[in-house]
Design an enzyme around this catalytic site. Structure first.
Site, short mmCIF file in Angstrom:
data_model
loop_
_atom_site.label_atom_id
_atom_site.label_comp_id
_atom_site.label_asym_id
_atom_site.label_seq_id
_atom_site.Cartn_x
_atom_site.Cartn_y
_atom_site.Cartn_z
NE ARG A 149 -3.52 -2.29 2.79
CZ ARG A 149 -3.21 -3.43 3.39
NH1 ARG A 149 -2.00 -3.60 3.93
NH2 ARG A 149 -4.09 -4.42 3.47
CE LYS A 173 -5.96 -0.88 5.20
NZ LYS A 173 -7.26 -1.07 4.53
CG HIS A 246 -4.98 1.05 -3.92
ND1 HIS A 246 -4.23 1.06 -2.76
CD2 HIS A 246 -5.88 0.03 -3.76
CE1 HIS A 246 -4.67 0.12 -1.94
NE2 HIS A 246 -5.66 -0.52 -2.53
NE ARG A 249 -3.20 -3.39 -1.58
CZ ARG A 249 -2.63 -4.21 -0.69
NH1 ARG A 249 -1.31 -4.33 -0.67
NH2 ARG A 249 -3.36 -4.90 0.15
CG HIS A 272 -6.08 -8.64 0.97
ND1 HIS A 272 -6.28 -8.96 -0.35
CD2 HIS A 272 -6.01 -7.28 1.02
CE1 HIS A 272 -6.33 -7.86 -1.08
NE2 HIS A 272 -6.17 -6.82 -0.26
CE1 TYR A 281 -6.47 -6.33 -7.25
CE2 TYR A 281 -6.54 -7.60 -5.22
CZ TYR A 281 -6.38 -6.39 -5.87
OH TYR A 281 -6.13 -5.26 -5.16
#
Length: 304
Positions: A149, A173, A246, A249, A272, A281
């Site tokens: 990210r 995150k 993004h 990514r 993720h 994706y």
């Protein structure tokens, strides 16, 4: 609603310290809460603790009538549900009126990605004889090589890049860390930048900093700065490409899956928490699956 500021202050501290959310996520949460606070004032509701489920339904109905997208409404629900969950934990309210609200079904949006020819043109733009050109090339190569990210890229420190093992330690995150490998193109670009461009940029700084990517004054590069750099690079290409950080990514994930990488590995590389986030994706790989089928199935072509 005299207690609103206290509630918000406590919630912001919770998001920063316990959840380790980015400042952009926190700004979004606070915006939703302040919008809800305005709604309560209009409705004559004294405080957050007085809100009932029917009040929430009215709030969401108004959001729909304003023409807000399902995605935007979902974000507001998530923010307010988290807010009330926190208030409930702190015993500042007696129940969570957003608990029973279901998130609206999302429109499946196909992530935009770059084709290899478009990437190759981008990689040829930077002037590798200048510090900024070396930085831009390293930035491009690393974003595409790792799929990290932009916030992770901007917080990356020099000590977290290993040019011997060709890996980066990424802080994602929720304080989750992951190691991501990168290839020879990214290594060469980073090596040149570390040896030359970064040292020159750092010499312009008022004080030293450990971050990998620096702005022209030697300070830490921001996500907004990355966006500007990409926009300027795109202007120098021959196409009418519109790119956002993004997208690199998305491109990283799409190209890996198209080349046969398994979904779990891509999930791990992207950081993720849920496989469903990565599955967005897989649609791109359908073209590859069709080609594979047509090439290998015994009865795909008549007369084969």
């Amino acid at each position: 609603m005299a207690n609103v500021k206290n509630f918000l202050t406590l919630f912001i501290e919770y998001l920063q310290i316990e959840k380790n959310y980015s400042k952009y996520t926190i700004v979004g949460y606070i915006s939703s809460i302040e919008e809800f606070e305005t709604f309560l004032k209009v409705q004559g509701i004294k405080g957050f603790e007085d809100v009932t489920y029917p009040d929430v339904r009215i709030f969401l109905t108004e959001a729909h009538e304003k023409g807000l997208t399902r995605r935007t409404i979902s974000k507001k629900i998530s923010a307010l549900r988290s807010f009330y969950k926190f208030l409930l934990r702190e015993k500042l309210v007696k129940d969570n009126p957003f608990q029973l609200v279901s998130l609206p079904k999302q429109d499946k949006r196909i992530p935009k990605f770059l084709y290899e020819k478009e990437l190759e043109e981008l990689f040829r733009i930077s002037d590798l004889d200048t510090p900024l050109g070396q930085r831009n090339q390293a930035l491009l190569e690393l974003l595409y090589a790792t799929g990290m990210r932009v916030s992770e890229l901007c917080s990356l420190k020099e000590s977290e890049v290993d040019l011997f093992l060709d890996t980066v330690l990424v802080h994602g995150k929720g304080r989750k860390q992951r190691y991501i490998p990168f290839g020879s193109y990214a290594r060469e670009a980073l090596d040149l930048y570390f040896q030359n461009g970064r040292r020159i940029l750092l010499s312009k700084a008022k004080e030293p900093n450990p971050f990998v990517f620096l702005n022209q004054r030697g300070g830490p590069l921001t996500p907004r700065g990355v966006r500007y750099i990409l926009e300027e690079l795109v202007k120098k290409t021959s196409g009418t490409l519109h790119i956002h950080p993004h997208m690199l990514r998305h491109t990283f994930a799409t190209h890996l899956l198209n080349e046969g990488a398994d979904l779990r590995s891509v999930q791990e590389l992207l950081g993720h928490s849920n496989l469903s986030s990565t599955q967005v994706y897989t649609h791109v790989s359908k073209d590859m699956l069709r080609k594979t089928y047509m090439s290998h199935h015994p009865r795909a072509h008549k007369g084969k």
